[in-house]
Enzyme design. Structure first.
Site, PDB file in Angstrom:
ATOM      1  CG  ASN A   1      -2.316   0.544   0.859  1.00  0.00           C
ATOM      2  OD1 ASN A   1      -2.523   1.278   0.273  1.00  0.00           O
ATOM      3  ND2 ASN A   1      -3.407  -0.174   1.145  1.00  0.00           N
ATOM      4  CB  CYS A   2      -0.025   4.646  -0.352  1.00  0.00           C
ATOM      5  SG  CYS A   2       0.437   6.502  -0.212  1.00  0.00           S
ATOM      6  N   PRO A   3       2.875   4.176   0.901  1.00  0.00           N
ATOM      7  CG  PRO A   3       4.648   5.619   1.610  1.00  0.00           C
ATOM      8  CD  PRO A   3       3.681   4.701   1.963  1.00  0.00           C
TER       9      PRO A   3
END
Lengths: 77, 155
Positions: free
Chosen positions: A13-15
């Site tokens: 998931n981000c980042p």
């Protein structure tokens, strides 16, 4: 599409996909192509923004069965 | 010339640990020069051991809960630990990075980490509690880089 290095950022998931991409690009020569796979839907806009701001070229992107694939050409130094 | 980002990290709970490290690591990946000034509870984020970062549902009505939970239940002993455990499980299952990983990514990318000296004195922290990759400074040190930054955020 041909590529010089492949990177699997699925289920991250981000980042993290962007951080992995940055690291991957640092390991190839300018003008070489990095292929990245991700499952984070936010990565679509993020990779576009990443390339726009860093000068690397987003050659192509596609989506199949929830996996987004990006081809990024490293900028000339 | 590289763009610059200046952050102030003032909070030390597990949830609030994310914004400064996510923004700093991403900005570094975008070729920003990044500095983070850690003050008050934010100093916790520079400790060698990050395993006791906690999240509390108390005083946070927006926190999603599996079942509705009145305040008087949230304040029972052990509820904070349970909430923290559930949050950590969720973080791992969703592929979200751990704070340790994001902090390492920042250090690797050359993000400058500055600990507020006044807070260290105020809370009697020991310098040996903190990771080695930090500097100590005060408000003037913050403005030294904040004054020439393109983006400044207080978190």
């Amino acid at each position: 599409m041909d590529f010089d290095k492949e990177l699997d950022a699925r289920n991250l998931n981000c980042p993290l996909p962007i951080l992995r991409c940055k690291k991957g690009l640092s390991e190839i020569e300018p003008a070489k192509i990095l292929k990245i796979m991700a499952t984070d839907p936010g990565s679509v806009k993020d990779f576009q923004a990443f390339c726009k701001q860093t000068g690397h070229e987003l050659l192509a992107q596609d989506e199949a069965e929830g996996v987004f694939t990006f081809y990024i050409k490293k900028r000339a130094n | 010339m590289a763009k610059k980002l200046a952050l102030i990290a003032s909070k030390g709970s597990l949830d609030w640990a994310y914004p400064p490290f996510i923004l700093a690591s991403t900005a570094a990946a975008l070729d920003y020069e990044v500095s983070i000034f850690f003050t008050f509870y934010g100093l916790t984020l520079l400790k060698k051991d990050l395993s006791d970062l906690k999240v509390s549902p108390l005083g946070n009505p927006a926190m999603p809960m599996p079942v509705p939970m009145p305040n008087f239940v949230q304040m029972l002993p052990g509820m904070e630990s349970i909430a923290t455990m559930m949050m950590k499980q969720k973080i791992a299952s969703k592929g979200v990075a751990s704070i340790e990983d994001l902090r390492s990514a920042c250090i690797e990318a050359g993000v400058k980490l500055i600990a507020c000296q006044m807070t260290v004195d105020l809370f009697d922290f020991k310098k040996t509690d903190f990771i080695d990759e930090i500097e100590f400074g005060g408000a003037a040190t913050f403005f030294e880089f904040a004054g020439e930054s393109d983006v400044n955020l207080f978190i």
